[in-house]
Design a protein around this motif. Structure first.
Motif, PDB file in Angstrom:
ATOM      1  N   GLY A  64       0.858  -1.188   0.000  1.00 62.22           N
ATOM      2  CA  GLY A  64       0.000   0.000   0.000  1.00 62.22           C
ATOM      3  C   GLY A  64       0.888   1.230   0.000  1.00 62.22           C
ATOM      4  N   ALA A 105      -1.436  -3.617  -7.645  1.00 61.05           N
ATOM      5  CA  ALA A 105      -1.989  -4.871  -7.121  1.00 61.05           C
ATOM      6  C   ALA A 105      -2.810  -4.575  -5.880  1.00 61.05           C
ATOM      7  N   TYR A 107      -4.431  -6.209  -2.194  1.00 62.31           N
ATOM      8  CA  TYR A 107      -3.954  -7.175  -1.201  1.00 62.31           C
ATOM      9  C   TYR A 107      -4.423  -8.581  -1.562  1.00 62.31           C
ATOM     10  N   ASN A 125       2.658   1.089   5.912  1.00 61.80           N
ATOM     11  CA  ASN A 125       2.612   2.349   6.648  1.00 61.80           C
ATOM     12  C   ASN A 125       1.236   2.989   6.487  1.00 61.80           C
ATOM     13  N   PHE A 126       0.432   2.889   7.524  1.00 62.07           N
ATOM     14  CA  PHE A 126      -0.930   3.441   7.511  1.00 62.07           C
ATOM     15  C   PHE A 126      -1.721   2.958   6.293  1.00 62.07           C
TER      16      PHE A 126
HETATM   17  C1  LIG Z   1      -3.081   6.267   3.973  1.00 57.62           C
HETATM   18  S1  LIG Z   1      -2.487   5.693   2.408  1.00 57.62           S
HETATM   19  C2  LIG Z   1      -0.809   5.300   2.856  1.00 57.62           C
HETATM   20  C3  LIG Z   1       0.097   5.288   1.664  1.00 57.62           C
HETATM   21  C4  LIG Z   1       1.581   5.099   1.988  1.00 57.62           C
HETATM   22  N1  LIG Z   1       1.820   3.836   2.672  1.00 57.62           N
HETATM   23  C5  LIG Z   1       2.105   6.245   2.805  1.00 57.62           C
HETATM   24  O1  LIG Z   1       2.709   6.020   3.848  1.00 57.62           O
HETATM   25  O2  LIG Z   1       1.959   7.399   2.353  1.00 57.62           O
HETATM   26  C6  LIG Z   1      -3.250   4.063   2.248  1.00 57.62           C
HETATM   27  C7  LIG Z   1      -2.861   3.338   0.971  1.00 57.62           C
HETATM   28  O3  LIG Z   1      -3.325   1.997   1.026  1.00 57.62           O
HETATM   29  C8  LIG Z   1      -3.734   1.622  -0.283  1.00 57.62           C
HETATM   30  N2  LIG Z   1      -4.689   0.499  -0.172  1.00 57.62           N
HETATM   31  C9  LIG Z   1      -5.803   0.442   0.589  1.00 57.62           C
HETATM   32  N3  LIG Z   1      -6.429  -0.731   0.431  1.00 57.62           N
HETATM   33  C10 LIG Z   1      -5.693  -1.448  -0.461  1.00 57.62           C
HETATM   34  C11 LIG Z   1      -5.820  -2.756  -1.021  1.00 57.62           C
HETATM   35  N4  LIG Z   1      -6.848  -3.570  -0.701  1.00 57.62           N
HETATM   36  N5  LIG Z   1      -4.869  -3.175  -1.885  1.00 57.62           N
HETATM   37  C12 LIG Z   1      -3.813  -2.370  -2.194  1.00 57.62           C
HETATM   38  N6  LIG Z   1      -3.638  -1.119  -1.709  1.00 57.62           N
HETATM   39  C13 LIG Z   1      -4.568  -0.661  -0.843  1.00 57.62           C
HETATM   40  C14 LIG Z   1      -4.376   2.879  -0.818  1.00 57.62           C
HETATM   41  O4  LIG Z   1      -4.516   2.876  -2.214  1.00 57.62           O
HETATM   42  C15 LIG Z   1      -3.441   3.964  -0.296  1.00 57.62           C
HETATM   43  O5  LIG Z   1      -2.401   4.243  -1.187  1.00 57.62           O
END
Ligand SMILES: C[S@@+](CC[C@H](N)C(=O)[O-])C[C@H]1O[C@@H](n2cnc3c(N)ncnc32)[C@H](O)[C@@H]1O
Length: 234
Positions: A64, A105, A107, A125-126
């Protein structure tokens, strides 16, 4: 690779999360890159980098990854980083900025074996915001980590921040952009987990919790997040 199809950002479920991040990719990228999120600037960015570096990894999977700031920070330390995210616009932004290999992709795709490499550290991370999507990801973790590898998760602190006005039990919550300036649309919903639920998630998926870090915000004196560091025992 497939991606989850957007439902509506207002639905309190895993599809709602993905729909919301599709809609907010641009303002989110701007907000992160402009350093507009105070808690990240002050506490949590450094805390997650330190947590990953404490494992001295050669390779990292950024789960993510969003627009890729963490991948870039780790790559600058000489680490080989693969980032993945379900939102194409975020992955493209990460790719343009460089610092790692990035792929689109969900999860669920990881759980289905979309990434065959193994990593010294997998970091989220979050980004673990959902219910069943997170369960699936945890189940896939042993096949993504090298022997002795670690899974590191930074999330809202279950008791200091994340609980809000709600009872202390797992459940869906509406999101908010409060405190972050930008041209945002509907925020992503998210699934609250108690500390007990988080620790069970690790234990039930062959992951031994080594440490829970609670980086404190110097201004408020409260934890700005919780960071779980777990080793793969499977
Ligand atoms: C709060 S953002 C954090 C992004 C990054 N980790 C950061 O620290 O800036 C949450 C991220 O999780 C991704 N995300 C949420 N659910 C997801 C899923 N089922 N599969 C892949 N990515 C996912 C979102 O697209 C988003 O980019």
């Amino acid at each position: 690779m497939t991606s989850v199809h957007p439902a509506t950002p207002k639905s309190l479920d895993d599809e709602g999360i993905v729909a919301a991040w599709h809609q907010n990719a641009r303002p989110w990228t701007q907000a992160v890159r402009d350093g507009r999120i105070e808690s990240r600037r002050t506490v949590t960015d450094r805390a997650i980098i330190e947590a990953v570096m404490s494992r001295q990894p050669g390779s990292v999977l950024d789960i993510g990854c969003g627009e890729g700031w963490l991948a870039r920070a780790l790559a600058a330390q000489g680490i080989s980083v693969t980032g993945m995210d379900v939102v194409p616009e975020l992955v493209e932004a990460a790719q343009r900025a460089g610092g790692g290999t990035f792929c689109i992709a969900a999860y669920a795709d990881l759980a289905a074996g979309a990434i065959l490499n193994r990593f010294d550290v997998a970091v989220a991370n979050f980004s673990l915001l959902g219910d069943t999507s997170v369960d699936e990801l945890f189940a896939a973790m042993p096949q993504l980590l090298s022997v002795g590898g670690a899974f590191i998760v930074q999330t809202l602190h279950p008791t200091a921040i994340a609980r809000g006005e709600h009872p202390y039990r797992d459940g869906w919550r509406e999101g908010t952009w409060a405190g972050i300036e930008g041209d945002f649309k509907d925020p992503a919903p998210w699934y609250f987990r108690t500390l007990g639920s988080w620790t069970r998630l690790f234990r039930n998926n062959g992951l031994q919790l080594l440490e829970i870090r609670e980086p404190v915000h110097p201004g408020t004196g409260s934890p700005a997040s919780a960071i779980f560091i777990a080793a793969c025992t499977a």
